[in-house]
Design a protein around this motif. Structure first.
Motif, PDB file in Angstrom:
ATOM      1  N   THR A  44       4.051   6.205  -2.132  1.00  0.00           N
ATOM      2  CA  THR A  44       5.049   6.243  -1.065  1.00  0.00           C
ATOM      3  C   THR A  44       4.975   4.936  -0.303  1.00  0.00           C
ATOM      4  O   THR A  44       3.992   4.651   0.383  1.00  0.00           O
ATOM      5  N   TRP A  45       6.042   4.124  -0.439  1.00  0.00           N
ATOM      6  CA  TRP A  45       6.048   2.754   0.044  1.00  0.00           C
ATOM      7  C   TRP A  45       6.942   2.636   1.278  1.00  0.00           C
ATOM      8  O   TRP A  45       8.153   2.566   1.183  1.00  0.00           O
ATOM      9  N   LEU A  46       6.352   2.638   2.456  1.00  0.00           N
ATOM     10  CA  LEU A  46       7.069   2.563   3.723  1.00  0.00           C
ATOM     11  C   LEU A  46       7.591   1.149   3.933  1.00  0.00           C
ATOM     12  O   LEU A  46       6.880   0.166   3.710  1.00  0.00           O
ATOM     13  N   SER A  47       8.860   1.038   4.404  1.00  0.00           N
ATOM     14  CA  SER A  47       9.429  -0.294   4.564  1.00  0.00           C
ATOM     15  C   SER A  47      10.596  -0.285   5.526  1.00  0.00           C
ATOM     16  O   SER A  47      11.233   0.748   5.760  1.00  0.00           O
ATOM     17  N   GLY A  48      10.897  -1.479   6.064  1.00  0.00           N
ATOM     18  CA  GLY A  48      12.148  -1.748   6.743  1.00  0.00           C
ATOM     19  C   GLY A  48      13.090  -2.444   5.779  1.00  0.00           C
ATOM     20  O   GLY A  48      12.968  -2.288   4.552  1.00  0.00           O
ATOM     21  N   THR A  49      14.026  -3.230   6.281  1.00  0.00           N
ATOM     22  CA  THR A  49      15.061  -3.839   5.449  1.00  0.00           C
ATOM     23  C   THR A  49      14.465  -4.737   4.364  1.00  0.00           C
ATOM     24  O   THR A  49      13.669  -5.630   4.639  1.00  0.00           O
ATOM     25  N   LEU A  66      10.444   4.868  -2.137  1.00  0.00           N
ATOM     26  CA  LEU A  66      10.627   3.887  -1.074  1.00  0.00           C
ATOM     27  C   LEU A  66      11.027   4.652   0.177  1.00  0.00           C
ATOM     28  O   LEU A  66      12.081   5.302   0.208  1.00  0.00           O
ATOM     29  N   LEU A  67      10.203   4.583   1.209  1.00  0.00           N
ATOM     30  CA  LEU A  67      10.381   5.393   2.412  1.00  0.00           C
ATOM     31  C   LEU A  67      10.838   4.515   3.560  1.00  0.00           C
ATOM     32  O   LEU A  67      10.186   3.528   3.914  1.00  0.00           O
ATOM     33  N   GLY A  68      11.984   4.850   4.138  1.00  0.00           N
ATOM     34  CA  GLY A  68      12.507   4.071   5.246  1.00  0.00           C
ATOM     35  C   GLY A  68      11.707   4.287   6.520  1.00  0.00           C
ATOM     36  O   GLY A  68      11.337   5.413   6.861  1.00  0.00           O
ATOM     37  N   SER A  69      11.458   3.212   7.229  1.00  0.00           N
ATOM     38  CA  SER A  69      10.777   3.296   8.523  1.00  0.00           C
ATOM     39  C   SER A  69      11.622   4.113   9.502  1.00  0.00           C
ATOM     40  O   SER A  69      12.843   4.097   9.454  1.00  0.00           O
ATOM     41  N   GLU A 101      12.979   6.329 -12.186  1.00  0.00           N
ATOM     42  CA  GLU A 101      12.808   7.770 -11.990  1.00  0.00           C
ATOM     43  C   GLU A 101      12.369   8.126 -10.577  1.00  0.00           C
ATOM     44  O   GLU A 101      12.099   9.292 -10.294  1.00  0.00           O
ATOM     45  N   GLY A 102      12.294   7.166  -9.707  1.00  0.00           N
ATOM     46  CA  GLY A 102      11.807   7.426  -8.363  1.00  0.00           C
ATOM     47  C   GLY A 102      12.912   7.741  -7.374  1.00  0.00           C
ATOM     48  O   GLY A 102      14.022   8.124  -7.757  1.00  0.00           O
ATOM     49  N   ALA A 103      12.606   7.572  -6.089  1.00  0.00           N
ATOM     50  CA  ALA A 103      13.540   7.959  -5.027  1.00  0.00           C
ATOM     51  C   ALA A 103      13.466   6.967  -3.871  1.00  0.00           C
ATOM     52  O   ALA A 103      12.460   6.288  -3.662  1.00  0.00           O
ATOM     53  N   ILE A 104      14.571   6.911  -3.134  1.00  0.00           N
ATOM     54  CA  ILE A 104      14.633   6.185  -1.864  1.00  0.00           C
ATOM     55  C   ILE A 104      14.944   7.215  -0.791  1.00  0.00           C
ATOM     56  O   ILE A 104      15.933   7.942  -0.893  1.00  0.00           O
ATOM     57  N   VAL A 127       0.860  -1.194   0.000  1.00  0.00           N
ATOM     58  CA  VAL A 127       0.000   0.000   0.000  1.00  0.00           C
ATOM     59  C   VAL A 127       0.891   1.237   0.000  1.00  0.00           C
ATOM     60  O   VAL A 127       1.732   1.412   0.889  1.00  0.00           O
ATOM     61  N   GLY A 128       0.704   2.107  -0.977  1.00  0.00           N
ATOM     62  CA  GLY A 128       1.594   3.261  -1.156  1.00  0.00           C
ATOM     63  C   GLY A 128       1.116   4.532  -0.514  1.00  0.00           C
ATOM     64  O   GLY A 128       1.136   5.606  -1.143  1.00  0.00           O
TER      65      GLY A 128
END
Length: 516
Positions: free
Chosen positions: A65-70, A87-90, A128-131, A33-34
């Motif tokens: 916006t995809w929230l995630s851990g490792t 990709l959004l770091g927790s 074209e996205g971002a981390i 879920v983004g």
């Protein structure tokens, strides 16, 4: 005829298998879920695992916006970012893993990461996205429960990207933002291509941009980096694999520390490395810093066509004997290394007036007693400096700092030359060097302490006044000084002190100097 038809059918079937398009997996098929709120670690990992098990392909992050851990990248998988995918770091450090722990140059245990690949082949991060690591927010939440001093606490925070012992790696087009520690770390990997990426990562300590750690056959081109710590940094935290066969071109670098740096951790060699066509600006702790202090051999390095604007201390070149070990139980302490066969040419630098050394200087070069920096060539170098040095400053004694952390400030508060200060050098060639000053400086343009086979030719020095000397040689054996154009006044052109001998002067223009 039936046999022929059967054979043709098998052939066509085989061709169709090999020609089949690679698997393409959208992470939303696995429940991702983004919205930036739902933690998608399990869903994204399942998409990667399934893609890998099907022989490889692309795992697609669509816009959102995809929230995630490792997340662990696997063989033959490319993580593909569509436009506006993030990709959004927790911000919870417990959502991260440390698959390959090690100790950094400050003695801190590190290695946690958001996106990691270990012992993988044919992998990529593209699109074209971002981390975004949300480094500042993660730090804020961490310190609410972690009461250790910041110098110990920071190592628990995750890197943004870690590539460990991988082969055939492509990182292309992606934007990397706001890591909680190092932004990207490539360790003992081969055939690495980093192209057209953008890094904006600052706000917490230790935000290195690109760290190349014991990697081989690396190409880095056309990247834009603004980092809180070193922008492009070569390391060897293990003695078992060199940084070698590396080509870097077309980088734009801004850093709160060093722009191009080699050797903060330096156990295995740095060799056959070429860096060219880079623009460095607004950098606070060194434009080019070549260091080997833990036993590494740094050799056959060429750096060329570099422009620097508003950079504190354009160059530091250091051979030292700190002799740290970074992989606990896997390495042992080494003896002092070597620094040899380095060429830096075609550099234009406007040095910052406010620097780590006051008054500022352009270039620092120093080995340690008994260990010379050997066969170093600087050619076609132009540096503008603030000036302001006094005759008293010209006699400043610089600490050896044999086993200290290798930084410009280690040799402060100042050095006795405004242009180039060199110590423990052999085979030093300084060709076509030009300095300009914004104010008078009574320090020499060049000071060498403990040198052999020194060559200066084609220099242009500014119209300074009342300097004791333009050049000072202390304990120097065999020096050639020729075709120098000295505009300033001084008591002497060359002051040869200690047991200096075999000093040759030829075709020098020194109209304002009282004696040669």
């Amino acid at each position: 005829m039936k046999m022929i038809a059967l054979g043709m059918g098998l052939l066509i079937s085989a061709i169709s298998v090999f020609a089949a398009p690679p698997v393409e997996v959208d992470i939303t098929r696995y429940g991702a879920v983004g919205d930036g709120k739902v933690l998608n670690t399990v869903a994204i990992q399942k998409a990667i695992d399934d893609c890998h098990q099907q022989g490889g392909g692309k795992v697609v992050l669509p816009a959102g916006t995809w929230l995630s851990g490792t997340i662990v990248l696997k063989d033959h998988v490319i993580l593909q970012f569509k436009k506006d995918a993030r990709l959004l770091g927790s911000t919870n450090i417990n959502d991260y893993q440390n698959i390959d722990p090690f100790t950094d140059g400050l003695g801190i245990d590190v290695g946690w990461a958001l996106l990691v690949a270990v012992d993988a082949k044919d992998i990529g991060i593209e699109g074209e996205g971002a981390i975004d690591g949300q480094g500042a927010k993660l730090k804020e939440q961490q310190i609410a429960t972690d009461t250790r001093p910041e110098g110990e606490r920071w190592g628990r925070r995750p890197f943004l990207v870690r590539i460990v012992r991988c082969e055939n790696v492509t990182v292309k087009g992606i934007t990397l933002n706001y890591a909680a520690a190092w932004t990207s770390h490539y360790f003992q990997s081969k055939q690495v291509r980093i192209e057209n990426i953008k890094i904006v990562s600052h706000g917490v300590a230790h935000n290195d941009g690109i760290d190349i750690d014991g990697c081989q056959d690396v190409r880095i081109k056309d990247c834009d980096i603004y980092s809180g710590d070193d922008a492009l940094c070569f390391k060897t935290t293990s003695s078992t694999m060199a940084c070698s066969n590396i080509v870097v071109t077309g980088l734009r670098l801004r850093s709160n520390q060093g722009a191009i740096k080699m050797g903060t951790e330096s156990m295995a060699p740095f060799e056959n490395i070429t860096i060219s066509g880079c623009y460095i600006y607004d950098t606070n702790n060194g434009g080019i810093k070549l260091l080997t202090v833990d036993g590494a051999h740094l050799r056959n390095v060429q750096i060329s066509d570099i422009e620097m604007v508003n950079v504190r201390t354009p160059m530091l070149i250091r051979l030292g004997s700190r002799l740290s070990v970074f992989r606990k139980g896997k390495d042992s302490q080494q003896t002092t290394g070597t620094l040899e066969n380095v060429v830096i040419r075609n550099v234009k630098a406007q040095a910052a007036a406010k620097a780590q050394l006051t008054p500022p200087s352009g270039i620092l070069i120093t080995g340690v007693p008994g260990h010379y920096i050997t066969n170093l060539t600087l050619e076609n170098i132009t540096i503008n400096l603030a000036g302001g040095g006094t005759a008293l400053n010209a006699r400043q004694q610089v600490p050896e700092a044999v086993n200290k952390y290798p930084e410009v400030k280690t040799f402060g508060p100042l050095v006795p030359a405004y242009g180039i200060w060199a110590r423990h050098v052999k085979g030093l060639k300084l060709v076509n060097i030009t300095f300009t000053l914004d104010s008078n400086d009574q320090r020499p343009a060049f000071v060498c302490e403990d040198g052999k086979e020194i060559e200066l030719t084609g220099w242009k020095t500014p119209a300074t006044s009342n300097a004791p000397s333009i050049i000072r040689l202390e304990h120097v054996e065999k020096a050639s000084i020729s075709n120098m154009n000295v505009l300033g006044t001084a008591d002497a052109f060359v002051s040869a002190e200690g047991d200096s001998k075999d000093i040759q002067l030829r075709k020098n223009k020194t109209p304002g100097v009282k004696k040669k």
